[in-house]
Write a protein that holds these residues in place. Structure first.
Motif, short mmCIF file in Angstrom:
data_model
loop_
_atom_site.label_atom_id
_atom_site.label_comp_id
_atom_site.label_asym_id
_atom_site.label_seq_id
_atom_site.Cartn_x
_atom_site.Cartn_y
_atom_site.Cartn_z
N LEU A 72 0.88 -1.16 0.00
CA LEU A 72 0.00 0.00 0.00
C LEU A 72 0.92 1.21 0.00
O LEU A 72 1.75 1.38 0.90
CB LEU A 72 -0.92 0.02 1.22
N LEU A 73 0.78 2.03 -1.04
CA LEU A 73 1.65 3.19 -1.23
C LEU A 73 0.83 4.47 -1.22
O LEU A 73 -0.38 4.45 -1.44
CB LEU A 73 2.39 3.06 -2.56
N LEU A 74 1.50 5.59 -1.00
CA LEU A 74 0.86 6.89 -1.02
C LEU A 74 1.37 7.66 -2.23
O LEU A 74 2.56 7.62 -2.55
CB LEU A 74 1.20 7.66 0.27
N GLY A 75 0.45 8.36 -2.90
CA GLY A 75 0.83 9.17 -4.05
C GLY A 75 0.29 10.58 -3.91
O GLY A 75 -0.60 10.85 -3.10
N THR A 77 -0.31 14.15 -6.63
CA THR A 77 -0.20 14.82 -7.93
C THR A 77 0.27 13.85 -9.02
O THR A 77 1.16 14.16 -9.79
CB THR A 77 0.76 16.03 -7.84
N GLY A 78 -0.30 12.65 -9.06
CA GLY A 78 0.01 11.70 -10.12
C GLY A 78 1.32 10.94 -9.95
O GLY A 78 1.69 10.17 -10.82
N ARG A 79 2.04 11.15 -8.85
CA ARG A 79 3.31 10.45 -8.62
C ARG A 79 3.24 9.66 -7.33
O ARG A 79 2.66 10.12 -6.34
CB ARG A 79 4.45 11.46 -8.53
N ILE A 80 3.84 8.49 -7.32
CA ILE A 80 3.88 7.68 -6.10
C ILE A 80 5.03 8.18 -5.23
O ILE A 80 6.16 8.33 -5.70
CB ILE A 80 4.03 6.19 -6.44
N LEU A 81 4.73 8.45 -3.96
CA LEU A 81 5.72 8.95 -3.01
C LEU A 81 6.48 7.78 -2.38
O LEU A 81 6.01 6.65 -2.42
CB LEU A 81 5.02 9.77 -1.92
N PRO A 82 7.63 8.06 -1.76
CA PRO A 82 8.42 6.97 -1.15
C PRO A 82 7.90 6.55 0.22
O PRO A 82 8.67 6.38 1.16
CB PRO A 82 9.83 7.58 -1.07
N ASP A 108 -4.57 16.50 -3.14
CA ASP A 108 -4.40 15.59 -4.27
C ASP A 108 -3.59 14.35 -3.92
O ASP A 108 -2.83 13.84 -4.72
CB ASP A 108 -3.79 16.33 -5.46
N TYR A 109 -3.76 13.85 -2.69
CA TYR A 109 -3.12 12.60 -2.29
C TYR A 109 -3.99 11.43 -2.73
O TYR A 109 -5.21 11.56 -2.87
CB TYR A 109 -2.95 12.54 -0.77
N PHE A 110 -3.38 10.28 -2.95
CA PHE A 110 -4.13 9.08 -3.30
C PHE A 110 -3.37 7.86 -2.79
O PHE A 110 -2.18 7.93 -2.50
CB PHE A 110 -4.37 8.99 -4.82
#
Length: 115
Positions: A72-75, A77-82, A108-110
């Motif tokens: 399960l990752l956090l993104g 603005t269209g980019r996956i964060l570390p 704009d988190y996802f």
């Protein structure tokens, strides 16, 4: 010693070695790909850093043979964060509780759930 004599002497040993050898391993197995739709939180839900939240996703159409090595990752603005929010969980379960990481306020988190 003639070549035919050497071959006829070695041939039974070579055949026995080949007959007893295990078959070559098959190539890598094909894996099912399943990227479920996150059903909660949805757009507009406000999450607070360090709060516990239950993330849910749709398991409709999930293959039977999914490994338990999901991420399960956090993104943003269209980019996956570390941020790896969770790992090695059963993707067929449909939900998971996590601690919301400390991040800057934004709209704009996802979340991305994948194997």
């Amino acid at each position: 010693m003639q070549l035919t004599s050497v071959l006829s002497t070695l041939l039974p040993f070579l055949l026995a070695a080949v007959a007893g050898a295990s078959p070559a391993p098959a190539g890598p197995k094909a894996l099912d790909v399943f990227v479920p739709k996150i059903t909660y939180p949805t757009e507009g839900v406000v999450l607070t850093s360090n709060a516990t939240v239950k993330i849910t996703w749709d398991t409709t159409g999930a293959p039977v043979n999914i490994s338990n090595q999901a991420l399960l990752l956090l993104g943003k603005t269209g980019r996956i964060l570390p941020f790896i929010l969770a790992k090695d969980f059963d993707l067929r379960s449909g939900s998971l509780q996590i601690a919301v990481p400390y991040v800057l306020t934004g709209e704009d988190y996802f979340f991305v759930c994948k194997r």
